[in-house]
Design an enzyme around this catalytic site. Sequence first.
Site, mmCIF file in Angstrom:
data_model
loop_
_atom_site.group_PDB
_atom_site.id
_atom_site.type_symbol
_atom_site.label_atom_id
_atom_site.label_comp_id
_atom_site.label_asym_id
_atom_site.label_seq_id
_atom_site.Cartn_x
_atom_site.Cartn_y
_atom_site.Cartn_z
ATOM 1 N N SER A 214 0.867 -1.177 -0.037
ATOM 2 C CA SER A 214 -0.172 0.033 0.124
ATOM 3 C C SER A 214 0.902 1.390 -0.123
ATOM 4 O O SER A 214 0.383 2.303 -0.645
ATOM 5 C CB SER A 214 -0.959 -0.025 1.155
ATOM 6 O OG SER A 214 -0.382 -0.023 2.393
ATOM 7 N N TYR A 264 -0.269 12.004 7.500
ATOM 8 C CA TYR A 264 0.811 11.190 7.025
ATOM 9 C C TYR A 264 2.175 12.029 6.812
ATOM 10 O O TYR A 264 3.329 11.798 7.331
ATOM 11 C CB TYR A 264 0.617 10.412 5.716
ATOM 12 C CG TYR A 264 0.035 8.975 6.041
ATOM 13 C CD1 TYR A 264 -1.197 8.676 6.177
ATOM 14 C CD2 TYR A 264 1.101 7.987 5.969
ATOM 15 C CE1 TYR A 264 -1.594 7.559 6.519
ATOM 16 C CE2 TYR A 264 0.722 6.809 6.560
ATOM 17 C CZ TYR A 264 -0.791 6.462 6.788
ATOM 18 O OH TYR A 264 -1.051 5.286 7.122
ATOM 19 N N LEU A 276 -2.757 4.872 0.203
ATOM 20 C CA LEU A 276 -4.081 4.504 0.198
ATOM 21 C C LEU A 276 -4.464 3.199 0.194
ATOM 22 O O LEU A 276 -4.547 2.422 -0.481
ATOM 23 C CB LEU A 276 -4.803 5.077 -1.322
ATOM 24 C CG LEU A 276 -6.321 5.495 -1.168
ATOM 25 C CD1 LEU A 276 -6.450 6.535 -0.167
ATOM 26 C CD2 LEU A 276 -6.964 5.750 -2.634
ATOM 27 N N HIS A 277 -4.046 2.539 1.370
ATOM 28 C CA HIS A 277 -4.098 1.167 1.763
ATOM 29 C C HIS A 277 -5.518 0.540 1.257
ATOM 30 O O HIS A 277 -5.226 -0.623 0.610
ATOM 31 C CB HIS A 277 -4.198 1.097 3.274
ATOM 32 C CG HIS A 277 -3.008 1.826 3.874
ATOM 33 N ND1 HIS A 277 -1.687 1.503 3.980
ATOM 34 C CD2 HIS A 277 -3.235 2.885 4.819
ATOM 35 C CE1 HIS A 277 -1.182 2.666 4.647
ATOM 36 N NE2 HIS A 277 -1.984 3.229 5.186
ATOM 37 N N ASP A 278 -6.612 1.062 1.873
ATOM 38 C CA ASP A 278 -7.701 0.050 2.079
ATOM 39 C C ASP A 278 -8.437 -0.217 0.692
ATOM 40 O O ASP A 278 -8.749 -1.414 0.222
ATOM 41 C CB ASP A 278 -9.020 0.638 2.798
ATOM 42 C CG ASP A 278 -8.365 0.449 4.270
ATOM 43 O OD1 ASP A 278 -7.537 -0.327 4.394
ATOM 44 O OD2 ASP A 278 -8.941 1.214 5.024
#
Length: 359
Positions: A214, A264, A276-278
């Site tokens: 990610s 961040y 933008l992990h999810d």
Amino acid sequence: KIPLWLDCDPGHDDAYALLLAAHDPRVDLLGVTTVHGNASLEQTTFNARGMLEALGKRNIHVYPGAAKPIVREAVHAADIHGESGLDGVTLLPQPIEPAVTDVDYLEAMYKALIGTPPETAWLVSTGTLTNIGLLFQKYTDLAGHLKGLSIMGGAVGGGFTNAPMGKVKDEGERFGNWTAYAEFNIYCDPEASHFIFSHPVLRAKTTLIPLDLSHQVLGTKTVRHTLLYGSEQPLDASTANTEQTPSPLRALFTQIMSFFAGTYAEVFSITEGPPLHDPLAVSAAIDPEFFDDNGGERFRVDIVTEGVHSVNQLQVGELGRTKVTKLPPGEGGCRIPRGVDLEKFWGSIESCLKRADSV
Ligand code: BDR
Ligand code: CA
């Protein structure tokens, strides 16, 4: 269509996961559950409802799940997402459609998923794994029925990719984002995570999106420009018509990204843009070919469950660490992609925004 259930804790990046799940035309979003995590369950539920309404998907039911981990106390990530879990974002003061509280959320998940044709449905997790752990503990026939489980969580480290990982000022190298070793979602409920990753059926059906991946997907200036003005506008901000008024939805997703960029930069000194992990966990379910798994690598994932669960993150040792071992070819294990086609991924975000704006 791909039947999909999303379990989340919105959460700035969870909001993007909702966008993909709600507006990709190939997805049949069966329902949404919320979990403690970025903020309290009450807040994450409020945020999920509010986001679905902003996305024009009032009809999708939201079921509040677990308010705390299976055996530990809840921890929240106010440093990153604000006290509300979605700070800096203007949602309706009160969602019009309430969350569903008169049905057991585990039963709702089970009924929706078991009602799909065998090996077609995906369960996507973008929060901590409490709800998911409890679901598979209660309904033992469900794992065999699903096509896959896609999880955002964990941090592999050790040169797994060349991605610039989260660094906290003056703390030296680290590969976790909550502790030096642990990623937040896994850290929050290590026991539930251990149950999932050691499950005899699930472990071969699971895709894991760790921080190593990610952190390759940053909401850079260019990304944010396209988010706000759409892909028709030139990427160079100096030649684009920035007078054009963005749609309310584009403005909302830009607000979300900007707040996330701010925290961040502040907490991790990552200034290029926030990871933008999810939404990658949704993408891995519906567009697996976007991801590079190095010729089909599979892994065993062990979760460290010993240690003190500490709200102030001190003295926690390796609690919540995801230890990853590569399996010999042909052995069923977890898929952990090492890379993703950024152009295709951002393209899918853009087409979902366009679609959401047109309905
Ligand atoms: C994960 O933790 C949460 O803060 C994010 O929403 C994401 O799911 C990243 O570690
Ligand atoms: Ca999340």
